[in-house]
Design a protein around this motif. Structure first.
Motif, PDB file in Angstrom:
ATOM      1  N   GLU A 188       0.827  -1.206   0.000  1.00  0.00           N
ATOM      2  CA  GLU A 188       0.000   0.000   0.000  1.00  0.00           C
ATOM      3  C   GLU A 188       0.861   1.256   0.000  1.00  0.00           C
ATOM      4  O   GLU A 188       0.563   2.226  -0.712  1.00  0.00           O
ATOM      5  N   LEU A 189       1.926   1.242   0.781  1.00  0.00           N
ATOM      6  CA  LEU A 189       2.807   2.404   0.843  1.00  0.00           C
ATOM      7  C   LEU A 189       3.476   2.650  -0.511  1.00  0.00           C
ATOM      8  O   LEU A 189       3.591   3.812  -0.957  1.00  0.00           O
ATOM      9  N   ASN A 190       3.907   1.601  -1.180  1.00  0.00           N
ATOM     10  CA  ASN A 190       4.525   1.769  -2.500  1.00  0.00           C
ATOM     11  C   ASN A 190       3.524   2.341  -3.498  1.00  0.00           C
ATOM     12  O   ASN A 190       3.881   3.168  -4.352  1.00  0.00           O
ATOM     13  N   GLY A 191       2.270   1.919  -3.395  1.00  0.00           N
ATOM     14  CA  GLY A 191       1.250   2.481  -4.268  1.00  0.00           C
ATOM     15  C   GLY A 191       1.018   3.950  -4.001  1.00  0.00           C
ATOM     16  O   GLY A 191       0.861   4.754  -4.938  1.00  0.00           O
ATOM     17  N   TYR A 192       1.026   4.326  -2.720  1.00  0.00           N
ATOM     18  CA  TYR A 192       0.854   5.749  -2.377  1.00  0.00           C
ATOM     19  C   TYR A 192       2.019   6.577  -2.914  1.00  0.00           C
ATOM     20  O   TYR A 192       1.834   7.709  -3.379  1.00  0.00           O
ATOM     21  N   GLY A 204       0.410   5.978   5.187  1.00  0.00           N
ATOM     22  CA  GLY A 204       1.060   4.697   4.947  1.00  0.00           C
ATOM     23  C   GLY A 204       2.252   4.478   5.869  1.00  0.00           C
ATOM     24  O   GLY A 204       2.408   3.402   6.464  1.00  0.00           O
ATOM     25  N   TYR A 205       3.095   5.484   5.989  1.00  0.00           N
ATOM     26  CA  TYR A 205       4.230   5.390   6.922  1.00  0.00           C
ATOM     27  C   TYR A 205       3.740   5.236   8.372  1.00  0.00           C
ATOM     28  O   TYR A 205       4.323   4.479   9.163  1.00  0.00           O
ATOM     29  N   ASN A 206       2.685   5.963   8.711  1.00  0.00           N
ATOM     30  CA  ASN A 206       2.173   5.912  10.071  1.00  0.00           C
ATOM     31  C   ASN A 206       1.612   4.524  10.401  1.00  0.00           C
ATOM     32  O   ASN A 206       1.847   3.985  11.493  1.00  0.00           O
ATOM     33  N   ASP A 207       0.866   3.937   9.451  1.00  0.00           N
ATOM     34  CA  ASP A 207       0.327   2.584   9.677  1.00  0.00           C
ATOM     35  C   ASP A 207       1.448   1.565   9.797  1.00  0.00           C
ATOM     36  O   ASP A 207       1.374   0.646  10.641  1.00  0.00           O
ATOM     37  N   LEU A 208       2.478   1.701   8.983  1.00  0.00           N
ATOM     38  CA  LEU A 208       3.606   0.776   9.052  1.00  0.00           C
ATOM     39  C   LEU A 208       4.362   0.925  10.373  1.00  0.00           C
ATOM     40  O   LEU A 208       4.789  -0.067  10.982  1.00  0.00           O
ATOM     41  N   LEU A 222      10.413   3.696  14.965  1.00  0.00           N
ATOM     42  CA  LEU A 222      10.931   5.055  15.077  1.00  0.00           C
ATOM     43  C   LEU A 222      11.287   5.625  13.701  1.00  0.00           C
ATOM     44  O   LEU A 222      10.974   6.788  13.403  1.00  0.00           O
ATOM     45  N   LYS A 223      11.909   4.816  12.858  1.00  0.00           N
ATOM     46  CA  LYS A 223      12.294   5.298  11.527  1.00  0.00           C
ATOM     47  C   LYS A 223      11.076   5.722  10.714  1.00  0.00           C
ATOM     48  O   LYS A 223      11.075   6.773  10.059  1.00  0.00           O
ATOM     49  N   ASN A 224      10.016   4.931  10.763  1.00  0.00           N
ATOM     50  CA  ASN A 224       8.833   5.239   9.967  1.00  0.00           C
ATOM     51  C   ASN A 224       8.058   6.423  10.532  1.00  0.00           C
ATOM     52  O   ASN A 224       7.493   7.209   9.771  1.00  0.00           O
ATOM     53  N   TYR A 225       8.051   6.566  11.855  1.00  0.00           N
ATOM     54  CA  TYR A 225       7.403   7.750  12.436  1.00  0.00           C
ATOM     55  C   TYR A 225       8.139   9.028  12.012  1.00  0.00           C
ATOM     56  O   TYR A 225       7.519  10.043  11.696  1.00  0.00           O
ATOM     57  N   SER A 235      -0.588  21.326  11.466  1.00  0.00           N
ATOM     58  CA  SER A 235       0.010  21.282  12.812  1.00  0.00           C
ATOM     59  C   SER A 235      -0.439  20.041  13.572  1.00  0.00           C
ATOM     60  O   SER A 235       0.325  19.466  14.358  1.00  0.00           O
ATOM     61  N   LYS A 236      -1.652  19.616  13.322  1.00  0.00           N
ATOM     62  CA  LYS A 236      -2.156  18.421  13.995  1.00  0.00           C
ATOM     63  C   LYS A 236      -1.340  17.206  13.602  1.00  0.00           C
ATOM     64  O   LYS A 236      -1.003  16.361  14.452  1.00  0.00           O
ATOM     65  N   HIS A 237      -1.007  17.097  12.314  1.00  0.00           N
ATOM     66  CA  HIS A 237      -0.170  15.978  11.859  1.00  0.00           C
ATOM     67  C   HIS A 237       1.213  16.032  12.493  1.00  0.00           C
ATOM     68  O   HIS A 237       1.765  14.998  12.910  1.00  0.00           O
ATOM     69  N   LEU A 238       1.773  17.225  12.597  1.00  0.00           N
ATOM     70  CA  LEU A 238       3.112  17.383  13.170  1.00  0.00           C
ATOM     71  C   LEU A 238       3.121  17.000  14.652  1.00  0.00           C
ATOM     72  O   LEU A 238       4.052  16.328  15.128  1.00  0.00           O
ATOM     73  N   ILE A 239       2.089  17.416  15.374  1.00  0.00           N
ATOM     74  CA  ILE A 239       2.019  17.086  16.801  1.00  0.00           C
ATOM     75  C   ILE A 239       1.866  15.582  16.998  1.00  0.00           C
ATOM     76  O   ILE A 239       2.501  14.985  17.878  1.00  0.00           O
ATOM     77  N   HIS A 240       1.037  14.938  16.161  1.00  0.00           N
ATOM     78  CA  HIS A 240       0.870  13.483  16.257  1.00  0.00           C
ATOM     79  C   HIS A 240       2.188  12.771  15.985  1.00  0.00           C
ATOM     80  O   HIS A 240       2.541  11.788  16.678  1.00  0.00           O
ATOM     81  N   MET A 241       2.933  13.252  15.004  1.00  0.00           N
ATOM     82  CA  MET A 241       4.237  12.663  14.714  1.00  0.00           C
ATOM     83  C   MET A 241       5.191  12.820  15.888  1.00  0.00           C
ATOM     84  O   MET A 241       5.882  11.863  16.284  1.00  0.00           O
ATOM     85  N   CYS A 242       5.220  14.002  16.483  1.00  0.00           N
ATOM     86  CA  CYS A 242       6.124  14.249  17.616  1.00  0.00           C
ATOM     87  C   CYS A 242       5.774  13.371  18.810  1.00  0.00           C
ATOM     88  O   CYS A 242       6.660  12.786  19.449  1.00  0.00           O
ATOM     89  N   LEU A 243       4.489  13.250  19.134  1.00  0.00           N
ATOM     90  CA  LEU A 243       4.087  12.411  20.260  1.00  0.00           C
ATOM     91  C   LEU A 243       4.418  10.946  20.013  1.00  0.00           C
ATOM     92  O   LEU A 243       4.809  10.225  20.952  1.00  0.00           O
TER      93      LEU A 243
END
Length: 504
Positions: A188-192, A204-208, A222-225, A235-243
């Motif tokens: 799925e990630l390769n398709g995206y 896709g990265y987040n699910d992986l 950690l690498k995929n996050y 900003s919401k996406h950035l905060i979710h990534m940081c957490l």
């Protein structure tokens, strides 16, 4: 009062023979009942508190706890303050045995399992160890980490019966399902990536990354996050990534990443909600705690709002905020900061209510009841040594708190009797003298010790000489300022000042 007099005669008089006493008992059954109720009421008004009360010739006999005195003839005795009873019995090391089930209920997810395994490794009590391993095993079976399941069953070693042995069929099923799931997510990630849709790539990265995290592959998670950062559009996406990065980094012990990503999340353009703000404060506090920056850690924990609640149990519980923040504040704050930022802090008070022992020891320390404060600390110590984040810092924090208590105790006095001081700190004179020598050597206490008479004498500065020195210094500064004013006045008078050219 006739019945009371008769009752008193029945219980006290040595002149009544047994026949008259038996006769009076049969004729006046209400006398004894009224007498008993009167004595009990009298003793309750006198506030005699004992665990068992029996009436024997008007004396209240109790079963005292520890150093409680026996109260006779209804006399009241002021009882010393004692810490409240903890949640369990005695441990193998002589301290209070942790209630593992209640402790584990404070957490969720992988943090719960990690804390249980840490307790099993460090507790030194076989029953407690098996209880922690049993709960960790049950929690692991709810998830999909087969590697952790094998590790726990190996530690159990068959001591809990066949139910807690290695379930090879379950592990194989989980591994097969994980392989299928991983292949699907990667496709799925390769398709995206082929479609070049940023939001889809981020998801896709987040699910992986979530998949790797659930299966215990924290490095890949950690690498995929981190890779999702290039595809965050809000900003919401950035905060979710940081957490997410913070959560994995804490489990990996990479606290430098925790500090960096907590700062990045706080620098987002949009204003953070209160829960997220509290989460970031806790994460930053843990990072400072790990690097032994206790004052900065205390400030972060004290800034945590009550909105945190149970919203971050996959990393930290509200009780941990009270314990970490309270101990770090005691070890690093002065009395003014302790009063303003801890005791009078309404938000932090909500956390302290969850751990009454920490609240009481802070109040005792501020009120100079050092013996009671140190007693609370000793009762908490066995459980704190089983905390996954605090265990390495317990001895350092305790030493700092004790040294601060000694310094504050000696500060107001010109001389101190070491025997009395040793009694206040529940130690012997030789040990106290050794501690005082170390503090004097470090220049934390300005004093000298009379080892023969066991007296500590404070060395106060010569106030008269200091006043003269300040006066002379003030005179020198005044003379310098006056000369500067005269020079400037003469320059103005002689028109020797260069003026800046005016802009055209």
């Amino acid at each position: 009062m006739q019945w009371l007099r008769y009752g008193y005669r029945i219980r006290r008089s040595n002149k009544l023979d047994r026949s008259r006493e038996q006769k009076l008992r049969s004729q006046h059954p209400a006398i004894l009942l009224g007498f008993r109720e009167a004595i009990l009421s009298w003793n309750s008004r006198r506030r005699v508190k004992t665990r068992e009360e029996t009436m024997d010739e008007g004396v209240v006999v109790g079963a005292p706890m520890g150093h409680e005195a026996m109260c006779s003839n209804g006399g009241a005795v002021d009882e010393p303050r004692r810490p409240p009873t903890s949640r369990a019995g005695k441990g193998a090391a002589g301290g209070e045995l942790m209630d593992v089930e209640a402790y584990a209920a404070l957490y969720t997810g992988r943090t719960k399992v990690a804390r249980l395994l840490f307790i099993a490794e460090r507790c030194g009590n076989e029953a407690m160890q098996l209880e922690a391993l049993r709960m960790a095993h049950d929690e692991i079976k709810k998830a999909e980490d087969s590697h952790l399941h094998r590790e726990v069953t190996a530690k159990i070693g068959g001591r809990l019966g066949p139910r807690y042995a290695l379930d090879q069929s379950w592990a194989d099923t989980v591994d097969r399902r994980a392989d299928v799931r991983k292949e699907k997510l990667e496709n799925e990630l390769n398709g995206y990536k082929t479609n070049l849709i940023k939001e889809s790539i981020r998801m896709g990265y987040n699910d992986l990354a979530d998949f790797f995290y659930d299966h215990g592959q924290l490095g890949d998670a950690l690498k995929n996050y981190v890779r999702t950062r290039d595809y965050c559009t809000t900003s919401k996406h950035l905060i979710h990534m940081c957490l997410s990065v913070i959560l994995v980094s804490i489990e990996l012990g990479q606290f430098m990443h925790v500090s960096n990503y907590a700062s990045k999340a706080e620098q987002t353009p949009e204003q953070l909600d209160l829960v997220t703000h509290s989460k970031l404060r806790c994460a930053a506090g843990l990072a400072y705690l790990e690097t032994k920056k206790y004052k900065l850690a205390a400030r972060k924990f004290l800034e945590t709002g009550p909105e945190l609640g149970n919203n971050y149990t996959d990393m930290i519980a509200p009780q941990d905020v009270a314990i970490y923040g309270g101990l770090c504040a005691l070890a690093s704050f002065d009395r003014t900061e302790l009063k303003n930022k801890v005791i009078d802090n309404i938000n932090f008070r909500n956390f302290l209510e969850l751990v009454p022992e920490v609240r009481e020891l802070i109040n005792d320390f501020y009120a100079s009841r050092y013996a009671s404060c140190l007693e609370y600390l000793e009762k908490l110590k066995p459980n704190l040594l089983l905390d996954i984040h605090l265990h390495d810092h317990v001895e350092t924090l305790y030493t700092e708190i004790r040294h601060k208590a000694i310094i504050q105790y000696t500060h107001p006095f010109i001389s101190v009797d070491l025997h009395m001081m040793a009694g206040a700190f529940k130690t012997n004179v030789a040990g106290l003298e050794k501690e005082l020598k170390a503090l004097i050597t470090d220049n934390q206490i300005q004093a000298r010790i009379d080892s023969h008479n066991k007296i500590l004498y404070a060395r106060h500065a010569d106030q008269r000489n200091a006043t003269f020195q300040r006066a002379l210094q003030t005179g020198v500064e005044f003379e310098r300022d006056v000369r500067a004013v005269l020079v400037r006045a003469n320059l103005i008078k002689q028109e020797s000042i260069l003026k800046a050219a005016k802009k055209p």
